[in-house]
Each structure stands twice: as structure tokens, then as C-alpha cells.
Enzyme design. Sequence first.
Site, PDB file in Angstrom:
ATOM      1  N   GLU A  10       0.818  -1.216   0.000  1.00  0.00           N
ATOM      2  CA  GLU A  10       0.000   0.000   0.000  1.00  0.00           C
ATOM      3  C   GLU A  10       0.848   1.261   0.000  1.00  0.00           C
ATOM      4  OE1 GLU A  10      -0.565   2.250   2.685  1.00  0.00           O
ATOM      5  OE2 GLU A  10       0.702   1.245   4.136  1.00  0.00           O
ATOM      6  N   HIS A 306      -3.844  -2.470   2.815  1.00  0.00           N
ATOM      7  CA  HIS A 306      -3.200  -2.165   4.095  1.00  0.00           C
ATOM      8  C   HIS A 306      -2.948  -3.451   4.888  1.00  0.00           C
ATOM      9  CE1 HIS A 306      -4.174   2.121   3.579  1.00  0.00           C
ATOM     10  NE2 HIS A 306      -3.333   2.340   4.561  1.00  0.00           N
TER      11      HIS A 306
END
Length: 337
Positions: A10, A306
Site C-alpha cells: 500500500e 493495508h
Amino acid sequence: MIIIDGSEGEGGGQILRNACALSLITGQPFRITNIRGKREKPGLMRQHLMAVTAACTIGNASCDGLELGSTAIEFRPGAIRGGDYRFAVGSAGSTGLVLQTVLMPLLAADAPSRLVLEGGTHNMAAPPFDFIERCFLPVLARMGATVGVRLVRHGFYPRGGGVVEVEIVPARLRAVACVDRGALVAVSATALFAGLPHGIAERELRAARPLLDWPEAAFGVRQLPEEQGPGNALMLEARFEHGAEIVTGFGKLGLSAESLAKTAAQRMAGYLRADAFAGPYLADQLLLPFALAGEGAFTTVKPSQHSLTAADIIARFTGRRTVFAYRAGGGVLVEVR
């Protein structure tokens, strides 16, 4: 020395925060390059700088390259020490993200700690205080942690000025399974505002009602002192027997009250239709304590980038694997092994 490319996965600040926490707990130094390499403004911003500074302070660590805008640092951990600490993020930098960096290490400290965090408490792209207090910390309590938090003053973007107090008692985390969230107990929709017209909050609630089909008594407005603004947040909360989810929409220039409310309400409606314990943001935060407990499992919706990136960083420091298994009925079972 563990080498990390901060543009992987991410590519944001979570990589840095998790690396600092894990470095302090495991005693392994690391070097990270391309910090926040996938963000519009790469490098250390004020809240990231304070998060690393806080990690250095509580862990007697040294860090090369620690300055605003830096894209590479080398972090060498020392011994974690409990105590009284005050960290001022400055402006509206997130207090929640600083807490995210130091909480797990302080649970492994040699003595209790008391933190005073100053900055933003309700920021875009960061967990608001209410989410930490009512969604994340109850799970830690089930794992054996005693963490008390108090919101002294709200802090919205861009002014900030919020104050949060935190008390942490060191504990060894135990493994738990958070697979079933249980029956729905209560719902609420609260439009917070300060230093803005009352009508903004009313429009948000009016737009959210038909998308949620909640009882009229669940909707309310909370006006904060004008000096704590300008700021606005629509907070949608669903409490279950074994957990809770809070979806927040943050007001900003150029975003209508109706658009904010519609997006937040659709996210909450999607979570309610699912059969998962943790929403996507809670799932991100649970990976680290579950790994430190040695094992554990929880259900969530589709894992975010994430979460996948956090699992990779955790594996590099601890060797523990995180397995994401899609369930036939929808959702994902996350197991730390």
C-alpha cells in the site's frame, strides 16, 4: 538489519509505524527507503515524524535521517521504558496514528505508562478517537490488555488542538478468536460539528436515514464548543454482542453534506449485510496484536491492501504467517500462525 522498501504494497505510513513498533518489541533494527512512496507527497510528514520520534523516546532508540520530508531512515531500537510521556503532533496530525505506533511496545514495557497526545483526534485517513475507544481497545481487553483512554478536547483538520490521555498497563497478550460478532445490540448516527452551521449536521442525518433504515431515536446531533472547530464528522456506529464497528465520514471543503452521508451510510450498510466481526479498518489494526499474541483468528470483509502489507511486515520481523481464507458464505477468515 531488516531492509524495507516503503513503496511496496500500500506504500503508506502504516509500513513505517508497524516497523517501528515491531523493531522495539523484537530488538531488530531496520532501514526503510522510499518512505510513503505511493503517496502524493512522499516522505515523512509531521505526524509520521512524531510517530518515529515517539518510538525513539519510549524505546531509547536512535534513528538516522529523522527529519521532515525524509524518504529514508535507519532505526536502531533500545530498551522500552514505561513512564509519563507527552507528544505534540502539531496542527491536526493524527494522535491516533502516534498511539498506534507506541501502544504495542508500551504493553511490553517494564512499567505502566501515561501518555498525553496533542493534535488531531478526528482526521481523514486515520482512526478517530471513538473508533479506537469503542472498536479496537475492547478487543485488546479480551486479549488481556488494560488500556484506558480519555478524550479531553476534539481536534479537527486543519486546526487540530485536540488532546487525548492514555493509560497503559503492561500485559502479555493472549490469543483469542473473534469469529462471531453476535446479535446486533444498538445503532447510532451522530453528526458532530463545531464552528459550522447547524444545518450541515441536519442535512447529513437527513441523507443517511433512508439508506440505513434505523429507528428515528438513533439519529442525533452533537454540537461542540465553537473554539474546537471548524470541524464536522458523521459517525455511524453498530454495536454487537461481541464487538462494534464505527464508520466515519469527515467534512471537508468541496464535499457536500449529502455526499458525505451517502458514502458513510453505504459503507455501514455493506458491513451490516456481511457476516464479519471486523470491518476493513479494524482488521488492519488487529493484525499486529494478534501476531504478538502468537496466534489468533478473526473474520472480516475483503482484506485491504493495508492488511496485506501489514501481514508482510509482521512476517519479516516475527516469522509469523497471516493466512487470508475466503469463506463460502462471504467474507474472510484471517488466521495468524
